[in-house]
Design an enzyme around this catalytic site. Structure first.
Site, short mmCIF file in Angstrom:
data_model
loop_
_atom_site.label_atom_id
_atom_site.label_comp_id
_atom_site.label_asym_id
_atom_site.label_seq_id
_atom_site.Cartn_x
_atom_site.Cartn_y
_atom_site.Cartn_z
CG ASN A 82 78.75 68.36 9.29
OD1 ASN A 82 78.32 67.22 9.40
ND2 ASN A 82 79.74 68.67 8.45
CE1 TYR A 146 83.81 60.50 15.54
CE2 TYR A 146 82.45 58.53 15.43
CZ TYR A 146 82.72 59.81 15.03
OH TYR A 146 81.89 60.42 14.13
#
Length: 242
Positions: A82, A146
């Site tokens: 994560n 990103y």
């Protein structure tokens, strides 16, 4: 029987919600991240049958991670990747600034996933192990550097699933949309922004960390043992599956 679960970025937001889900269901949870104090605070607040173990390490630093491996469980039933962050845009122009931004996003979002996974590969339960990675809706609809590095995780997961499949281990990706209550978007959004984001979904609400934790829990479950090499959208219909 309790499972051994390792969660990176487990101190806040989605990672913390995932850690709390597994802890509530009686699993032995280890949370990993850069900030020791944040991890300790999360571990103290998460209630479960077993105490939550914390391992503070920079997952983008291979030397530091190699030194920290002995603090991770010797057997890992579930690995949840994560950890990640989005770099802020700067006003600097020129190729050097572009290169710096791309390297930073790669270092923050790809290296922590790949290095932690490689570090625990020998410890994954065979058969029955689970690897679940968190990507982003930006991987599917684009968002500069990103979005590109988050898309890289989808391709990497295909290779991982092929490698781990013969050992009875699955590898899948959860792709969240906007999720409230995380550090990712910085300061709390104003009501106008929330109204806009709700309108982008088909279900009329924004996501919460527990929504993503539920998706992770499903892919980590024994019932999901025939699903691998896939990505699961969890965005309320903000971006339809393709």
């Amino acid at each position: 029987m309790p499972r051994s679960v390792v969660i990176s970025g487990g101190g806040t937001g989605i990672g913390r919600a995932v850690a709390a889900w597994f802890a509530r269901h009686g699993d032995q949870v280890t949370i990993v991240g850069r900030r020791a104090e944040v991890l300790r605070s999360a571990a103290e607040d998460i209630e479960g049958k077993y105490p939550v173990v914390t391992v503070a390490v920079d997952l983008a630093d291979p030397v530091a991670l190699e030194r920290a491996v002995n603090r991770l469980p010797q057997q890992v039933d579930v690995l949840v990747n994560n950890a990640g962050s989005r770099g802020t845009r700067t006003r600097n122009s020129g190729l050097s600034a572009v290169a710096e931004r791309w390297r930073r996003d790669f270092d923050n979002n790809v290296l922590p996933v790949v290095l932690l996974t490689e570090a625990v590969l020998p410890r994954l339960t065979r058969p029955g192990g689970r690897v679940v990675t968190i990507s982003s809706i930006a991987a599917l609809r684009g968002n500069g550097a990103y979005g590109a590095v988050k898309a890289a995780l989808l391709s990497w997961n295909h290779t991982l699933a092929q490698e781990l499949g013969p050992g009875g281990i699955t590898a899948n990706v959860v792709v969240p949309g906007y999720v409230a209550g995380t550090e990712f978007f910085g300061t709390s959004p104003n009501e106008a922004d929330l109204v806009r984001r709700r309108a982008q979904t088909l279900v009329g609400r924004v996501g919460e960390p527990d929504d993503i934790a539920a998706a992770v829990a499903f892919l980590a479950s024994p019932e999901a043992g025939y699903i691998t090499g896939e990505f699961l959208n969890s965005n309320g219909g903000a971006l339809l599956g393709r």
